[in-house]
Design a protein around this motif. Sequence first.
Motif, mmCIF file in Angstrom:
data_model
loop_
_atom_site.group_PDB
_atom_site.id
_atom_site.type_symbol
_atom_site.label_atom_id
_atom_site.label_comp_id
_atom_site.label_asym_id
_atom_site.label_seq_id
_atom_site.Cartn_x
_atom_site.Cartn_y
_atom_site.Cartn_z
ATOM 1 N N LEU A 76 -13.752 19.552 -31.466
ATOM 2 C CA LEU A 76 -14.314 20.348 -32.470
ATOM 3 C C LEU A 76 -13.839 21.879 -32.323
ATOM 4 O O LEU A 76 -13.026 22.623 -33.185
ATOM 5 C CB LEU A 76 -15.630 20.471 -32.647
ATOM 6 N N ARG A 77 -13.985 22.461 -31.141
ATOM 7 C CA ARG A 77 -13.455 23.714 -30.931
ATOM 8 C C ARG A 77 -11.938 23.775 -30.735
ATOM 9 O O ARG A 77 -11.149 24.880 -31.293
ATOM 10 C CB ARG A 77 -14.192 24.352 -29.594
ATOM 11 N N ASN A 78 -11.338 22.964 -30.215
ATOM 12 C CA ASN A 78 -9.651 22.864 -30.416
ATOM 13 C C ASN A 78 -9.329 22.986 -31.598
ATOM 14 O O ASN A 78 -8.084 23.430 -32.121
ATOM 15 C CB ASN A 78 -9.309 21.631 -29.350
ATOM 16 N N TYR A 79 -9.992 22.054 -32.604
ATOM 17 C CA TYR A 79 -9.790 21.826 -34.070
ATOM 18 C C TYR A 79 -9.682 23.306 -34.999
ATOM 19 O O TYR A 79 -9.059 23.622 -35.452
ATOM 20 C CB TYR A 79 -10.316 20.963 -34.773
ATOM 21 N N CYS A 80 -10.786 23.947 -34.377
ATOM 22 C CA CYS A 80 -11.150 25.344 -34.909
ATOM 23 C C CYS A 80 -9.840 26.195 -34.454
ATOM 24 O O CYS A 80 -9.534 27.054 -35.347
ATOM 25 C CB CYS A 80 -12.402 25.998 -34.314
ATOM 26 N N VAL A 133 -6.659 25.347 -33.941
ATOM 27 C CA VAL A 133 -5.644 24.960 -34.673
ATOM 28 C C VAL A 133 -5.859 25.523 -35.972
ATOM 29 O O VAL A 133 -4.672 25.911 -36.670
ATOM 30 C CB VAL A 133 -5.349 23.549 -34.414
ATOM 31 N N ALA A 134 -6.984 25.034 -36.664
ATOM 32 C CA ALA A 134 -7.045 25.697 -37.884
ATOM 33 C C ALA A 134 -7.001 27.004 -38.168
ATOM 34 O O ALA A 134 -6.552 27.530 -39.336
ATOM 35 C CB ALA A 134 -8.440 25.236 -38.433
ATOM 36 N N ARG A 135 -7.362 27.905 -37.273
ATOM 37 C CA ARG A 135 -7.193 29.209 -37.400
ATOM 38 C C ARG A 135 -5.792 29.891 -37.329
ATOM 39 O O ARG A 135 -5.421 30.792 -38.141
ATOM 40 C CB ARG A 135 -8.063 29.991 -36.372
ATOM 41 N N LEU A 136 -4.888 29.187 -36.414
ATOM 42 C CA LEU A 136 -3.647 29.618 -36.533
ATOM 43 C C LEU A 136 -2.743 28.815 -37.841
ATOM 44 O O LEU A 136 -1.703 29.655 -37.995
ATOM 45 C CB LEU A 136 -2.938 28.850 -35.103
ATOM 46 N N ASN A 137 -3.367 27.627 -38.241
ATOM 47 C CA ASN A 137 -2.484 27.258 -39.284
ATOM 48 C C ASN A 137 -3.611 26.692 -40.156
ATOM 49 O O ASN A 137 -4.002 25.507 -40.086
ATOM 50 C CB ASN A 137 -1.789 26.090 -38.795
ATOM 51 N N SER A 190 -5.914 22.632 -41.644
ATOM 52 C CA SER A 190 -7.138 22.344 -41.262
ATOM 53 C C SER A 190 -7.957 21.621 -42.325
ATOM 54 O O SER A 190 -7.130 21.182 -43.341
ATOM 55 C CB SER A 190 -8.146 23.811 -41.582
ATOM 56 N N ILE A 191 -9.190 21.197 -42.029
ATOM 57 C CA ILE A 191 -9.851 20.156 -43.034
ATOM 58 C C ILE A 191 -10.056 20.814 -44.457
ATOM 59 O O ILE A 191 -10.761 22.258 -44.210
ATOM 60 C CB ILE A 191 -11.277 19.621 -42.395
ATOM 61 N N PRO A 192 -9.725 20.539 -45.531
ATOM 62 C CA PRO A 192 -10.130 21.328 -46.798
ATOM 63 C C PRO A 192 -11.708 21.698 -46.913
ATOM 64 O O PRO A 192 -12.518 20.719 -46.186
ATOM 65 C CB PRO A 192 -9.794 20.249 -47.944
ATOM 66 N N ALA A 193 -12.280 22.735 -47.379
ATOM 67 C CA ALA A 193 -13.434 23.103 -47.160
ATOM 68 C C ALA A 193 -14.340 22.235 -48.234
ATOM 69 O O ALA A 193 -15.361 22.120 -47.821
ATOM 70 C CB ALA A 193 -13.525 24.698 -47.812
ATOM 71 N N ALA A 194 -13.699 21.778 -49.276
ATOM 72 C CA ALA A 194 -14.257 20.947 -50.110
ATOM 73 C C ALA A 194 -14.999 19.513 -49.472
ATOM 74 O O ALA A 194 -15.992 18.977 -49.775
ATOM 75 C CB ALA A 194 -13.766 20.731 -51.279
ATOM 76 N N ASP A 216 -19.906 26.318 -35.379
ATOM 77 C CA ASP A 216 -18.873 27.234 -35.190
ATOM 78 C C ASP A 216 -17.618 26.793 -36.450
ATOM 79 O O ASP A 216 -16.989 27.382 -37.068
ATOM 80 C CB ASP A 216 -18.086 27.238 -33.813
ATOM 81 N N LEU A 217 -17.690 25.461 -36.385
ATOM 82 C CA LEU A 217 -16.562 24.797 -37.417
ATOM 83 C C LEU A 217 -17.053 25.067 -38.809
ATOM 84 O O LEU A 217 -15.932 25.334 -39.396
ATOM 85 C CB LEU A 217 -16.583 23.138 -37.025
ATOM 86 N N TYR A 218 -18.098 25.106 -39.094
ATOM 87 C CA TYR A 218 -18.403 25.323 -40.710
ATOM 88 C C TYR A 218 -18.599 26.719 -40.767
ATOM 89 O O TYR A 218 -18.080 27.156 -41.903
ATOM 90 C CB TYR A 218 -20.035 24.594 -40.804
#
Length: 450
Positions: free
Chosen positions: A252-256, A258-262, A266-270, A443-445
């Motif tokens: 989850l932290r690694n995905y955060c 990646v989502a912050r840089l790109n 990221s996973i769509p908010a909806a 943190d993800l949300y």
Amino acid sequence: MEKNKYFIDDFTDCEWPAAVPQDQPTFHHPTGHNPPLLSEDYNSGDDDDDSQCPDDVPEVNLKNVLTGIVAIVTGRNKDTTQHTLPASNLAFIGSGKDGDTYVHPSVYIPSAPPLLEPTGVNYNAYKQVLEAEPPDWLRDSTAKVCMQCSAPFTALTRGRHHCRFCGGIFCRACSKGRCLLPVKFRERNPQRVCDTCYDMLDPLQGVLINTISNAVQVAKHDVMDWTCTRGWLNLPVGLSMEHEIYKSSNTLRNYCQVARLNPERSIPAAVLKGAKGLAILTVAKAGMLLTYKLGTGLVMSRRADGSWSAPSAIISAGLGWGPQVGGELMDFIIVLHDFKAVKTFCSRMHFSLGAGCSAAAGPVGRVLEADLRAGDKGSGMCYTYSCSKGAFVGVSLEGNIVATRMDTNLQFYGDPYLTTGDILLGTVDRPKAAEPLYAALEDLYSRLVC
């Protein structure tokens, strides 16, 4: 380092068996120990030989086998006596809006009271068990027969098993139960015990689950940066729930990051807002045209109040077919967008079928998949987002088998009666050992939703 100390305090008022009178005879354990007598249903080890295995066991031969088969087919083995069953109270069963029945949350509460009163009579009745010392195991050569049923041991069909509480030697049939042991045994995983010791320890499992189980311990591994190997590389197979919690938190932290840089990746908010659950796995995949996949992880559901349930361990194995080649290590985040998908993961085993596109070159890659999952608890659609490491490219048709790791859940929670439905849909409290996972979810949300 100071040793851990466990205390039993802040106790609640509960109904417990009455204390054993002083003049009541004690039970003679087969091993020579004399544990406290907790029930009048126990039989003394000095009884007649009638308490042992009967000698009139029917002989197993071809004639008896054929006779039994004919009786089953013709229905002659059925009992024609009509038994009158008492009327049962089904008030604990409710009906949902979608027509499904559910069990009232109070059913999931352990049968044993969670706490004892240290100054009351009830505590004194079990004090000897709670303060028991680890026994000296008997040597294997000490007993040639089971100390409970007196059946002789054999090399293949009836092996020896030591009871972890009394140290006696029993056959498998007389030592099927597993229980958490008192503090002085220094064991956090449920251990094999004989039937007699199981009857003594079972009423105390509520106390031990809330004090010494792995779930109530503080997480030992919480460093998730480049200074720790586990911080940048998840192994595909975790040997314990604690390892799965660490892997999932790291994913989850690694995905955060990646989502912050790109943000476009990221996973769509909806999708996150409507998620009813998440399954997080690390899977190794390798092959050419035909690929093989294996990995482990955990699954959680989102409750009506927005909080997350306790985690349940899972394992995944599968095959992929299509124009593809290479090998990669993938960290999956599977979004369960409705309760049907959550119920699918409540099954002991379910299947998934879907199509995916993979591309990995070096430490960062992308895998996008959509699949349909079906099990004995239902079916549902899931969306998969993941990051991968390795050298792999291809498009494939994927088939997977996902199963609940019951032994891992047992070792973590310490409750042999706990099911996946109890964990994901019941009232199991959030384990203290999973705090890094809940922090990573918050943190993800906070980064992707707000």
